[in-house]
Write a protein that holds these residues in place. Structure first.
Motif, PDB file in Angstrom:
ATOM      1  N   GLY A 134      -7.145   0.439  -3.752  1.00 10.19           N
ATOM      2  CA  GLY A 134      -8.567   0.356  -4.109  1.00 10.19           C
ATOM      3  C   GLY A 134      -8.830   0.522  -5.594  1.00 10.19           C
ATOM      4  O   GLY A 134      -9.898   0.148  -6.087  1.00 10.19           O
ATOM      5  N   ASP A 135      -7.865   1.095  -6.321  1.00 13.48           N
ATOM      6  CA  ASP A 135      -8.050   1.307  -7.769  1.00 13.48           C
ATOM      7  C   ASP A 135      -7.560   0.124  -8.601  1.00 13.48           C
ATOM      8  O   ASP A 135      -7.706   0.109  -9.816  1.00 13.48           O
ATOM      9  N   LEU A 136      -6.939  -0.854  -7.943  1.00 16.79           N
ATOM     10  CA  LEU A 136      -6.404  -1.997  -8.689  1.00 16.79           C
ATOM     11  C   LEU A 136      -7.542  -2.914  -9.147  1.00 16.79           C
ATOM     12  O   LEU A 136      -8.626  -2.921  -8.566  1.00 16.79           O
ATOM     13  N   THR A 137      -7.267  -3.696 -10.176  1.00 15.00           N
ATOM     14  CA  THR A 137      -8.244  -4.679 -10.654  1.00 15.00           C
ATOM     15  C   THR A 137      -8.027  -5.958  -9.850  1.00 15.00           C
ATOM     16  O   THR A 137      -7.176  -6.784 -10.180  1.00 15.00           O
ATOM     17  N   VAL A 138      -8.759  -6.082  -8.755  1.00 14.74           N
ATOM     18  CA  VAL A 138      -8.506  -7.209  -7.834  1.00 14.74           C
ATOM     19  C   VAL A 138      -9.227  -8.471  -8.302  1.00 14.74           C
ATOM     20  O   VAL A 138     -10.452  -8.492  -8.433  1.00 14.74           O
ATOM     21  N   GLY A 139      -8.433  -9.509  -8.577  1.00 19.48           N
ATOM     22  CA  GLY A 139      -9.003 -10.789  -8.995  1.00 19.48           C
ATOM     23  C   GLY A 139      -9.496 -11.570  -7.794  1.00 19.48           C
ATOM     24  O   GLY A 139     -10.492 -12.293  -7.851  1.00 19.48           O
ATOM     25  N   ALA A 140      -8.791 -11.415  -6.666  1.00 19.88           N
ATOM     26  CA  ALA A 140      -9.160 -12.123  -5.436  1.00 19.88           C
ATOM     27  C   ALA A 140      -8.395 -11.521  -4.268  1.00 19.88           C
ATOM     28  O   ALA A 140      -7.332 -10.930  -4.451  1.00 19.88           O
ATOM     29  N   THR A 141      -8.958 -11.639  -3.071  1.00 15.69           N
ATOM     30  CA  THR A 141      -8.257 -11.267  -1.835  1.00 15.69           C
ATOM     31  C   THR A 141      -8.168 -12.538  -1.008  1.00 15.69           C
ATOM     32  O   THR A 141      -9.187 -13.168  -0.727  1.00 15.69           O
ATOM     33  N   ILE A 142      -6.950 -12.915  -0.651  1.00 16.52           N
ATOM     34  CA  ILE A 142      -6.736 -14.212   0.020  1.00 16.52           C
ATOM     35  C   ILE A 142      -5.861 -14.003   1.249  1.00 16.52           C
ATOM     36  O   ILE A 142      -4.885 -13.261   1.207  1.00 16.52           O
TER      37      ILE A 142
ATOM     38  N   ASP B 124       0.836  -1.217   0.000  1.00 17.25           N
ATOM     39  CA  ASP B 124       0.000   0.000   0.000  1.00 17.25           C
ATOM     40  C   ASP B 124       0.861   1.254   0.000  1.00 17.25           C
ATOM     41  O   ASP B 124       0.673   2.158  -0.799  1.00 17.25           O
ATOM     42  N   ALA B 125       1.804   1.284   0.963  1.00 16.32           N
ATOM     43  CA  ALA B 125       2.665   2.466   1.134  1.00 16.32           C
ATOM     44  C   ALA B 125       3.536   2.702  -0.101  1.00 16.32           C
ATOM     45  O   ALA B 125       3.689   3.843  -0.557  1.00 16.32           O
ATOM     46  N   ALA B 126       4.091   1.629  -0.670  1.00 13.87           N
ATOM     47  CA  ALA B 126       4.974   1.761  -1.839  1.00 13.87           C
ATOM     48  C   ALA B 126       4.197   2.248  -3.062  1.00 13.87           C
ATOM     49  O   ALA B 126       4.676   3.090  -3.820  1.00 13.87           O
ATOM     50  N   LEU B 127       2.987   1.733  -3.253  1.00 11.83           N
ATOM     51  CA  LEU B 127       2.195   2.133  -4.418  1.00 11.83           C
ATOM     52  C   LEU B 127       1.714   3.577  -4.292  1.00 11.83           C
ATOM     53  O   LEU B 127       1.620   4.297  -5.273  1.00 11.83           O
ATOM     54  N   LYS B 128       1.427   3.973  -3.034  1.00 14.08           N
ATOM     55  CA  LYS B 128       0.981   5.362  -2.790  1.00 14.08           C
ATOM     56  C   LYS B 128       2.009   6.375  -3.290  1.00 14.08           C
ATOM     57  O   LYS B 128       1.657   7.431  -3.803  1.00 14.08           O
TER      58      LYS B 128
END
Length: 210
Positions: free
Chosen positions: A129-137, A118-122
Motif C-alpha cells: 500500500g505504500d508503493l507508488t502504484v502507476g497501475a493495477t492490471i 506482498d509477503a517478500a516485501l513485508k
C-alpha cells in the motif's frame, strides 16, 4: 475417449504458459478429449473448483482451505523487471526501500503473484500500500506491455518475460537481499476421484514442469 470434455482451470501465469503445452501433449495421446480452459486469478480458480465447474486447477499458491487437496508441481521465480534504458539498469546496489519512490505496475488482489510479492516485501518492512502504484492490471501480458511502454517497474513471473529478457527489451533489476519464488500447485476437490481424462492431464502437467 471420444468427445470427452475435460474442464480445467489455470491461474494467469500457469494458465498462459503451462496449460497450452500440456493440452498439446494430451491432444497427441488422446485426440478425442476436448479441453475447456478457464483462466482467472488463483482465488477464482478455487471458486470454480468449489462450484464443480472445473475438475482440476493449477494455481500459483497453495490453497489454505481444507476443501481442496493439492500437489506441488514445481517452482517459478518472480523477477522485478524494467524496460531497457531505465535509470536502474546496470545498478547492483538497489535496496528494496528504493521501490517506494519508483512507479510500479501491480497485479490485482487475489493473484498468486501479488500474494508472494506482498509477503517478500513485508520482510523488508515494506507494505504494498505504500508503493507508488502507476497501475493495477489483472493480466500479466498487459503488465508486461505497460512496463515496455514505460509505466514503471513490475514484479512478474520469469516465464512471462523470458523472451523479452533474451531480446534485451526488458532488464531484470536485482534488489539486495530479495529473491521471490513460489510453487505451482495442482488442485482438486477433496474426496473426488478424477475422471480418466483429468488423471491423464494431471500426469502430463507434472511432466511439463520438469
Amino acid at each position: 475417449a471420444d468427445g470427452v470434455e475435460l474442464c480445467v482451470g489455470g491461474s494467469t501465469i500457469p494458465g498462459t504458459y503451462l496449460l497450452p503445452t500440456a493440452i498439446a501433449d494430451l491432444r497427441e495421446s488422446a485426440p478425442g478429449i476436448v479441453v475447456k480452459v478457464e483462466i482467472g486469478d488463483s482465488l477464482k480458480i478455487l471458486e470454480k473448483l468449489d462450484d464443480e465447474l472445473i475438475e482440476i486447477g493449477i494455481i500459483g499458491t497453495s490453497p489454505e482451505s481444507k476443501r481442496f487437496t493439492s500437489k506441488d508441481l514445481g517452482h517459478d521465480e518472480i523477477l522485478l523487471v524494467a524496460r531497457k534504458g531505465h535509470h536502474w539498469c546496470g545498478r547492483t546496489d538497489i535496496t528494496p526501500r528504493e521501490l517506494l519512490s519508483e512507479p510500479i505496475v501491480l497485479r490485482e488482489k487475489g493473484s498468486g503473484t501479488n500474494e508472494v510479492v506482498d509477503a517478500a516485501l513485508k520482510l523488508h518492512g515494506i507494505r504494498t500500500g505504500d508503493l507508488t502504484v502507476g497501475a493495477t492490471i489483472s493480466s500479466s501480458e498487459a503488465i508486461k506491455q505497460a512496463v515496455l511502454a514505460g509505466c514503471g517497474v513490475a514484479f512478474i513471473s520469469e516465464m512471462a518475460v523470458r523472451q523479452e529478457l533474451k531480446q534485451g527489451k526488458l532488464v531484470q533489476i536485482k534488489l539486495a537481499g530479495l529473491t521471490i519464488t513460489r510453487s505451482f500447485s495442482l488442485v482438486q476437490r477433496k474426496g473426488r476421484t478424477l475422471s480418466p481424462a483429468a488423471s491423464a492431464f494431471s500426469r502430463l502437467l507434472e511432466q511439463v514442469m520438469i
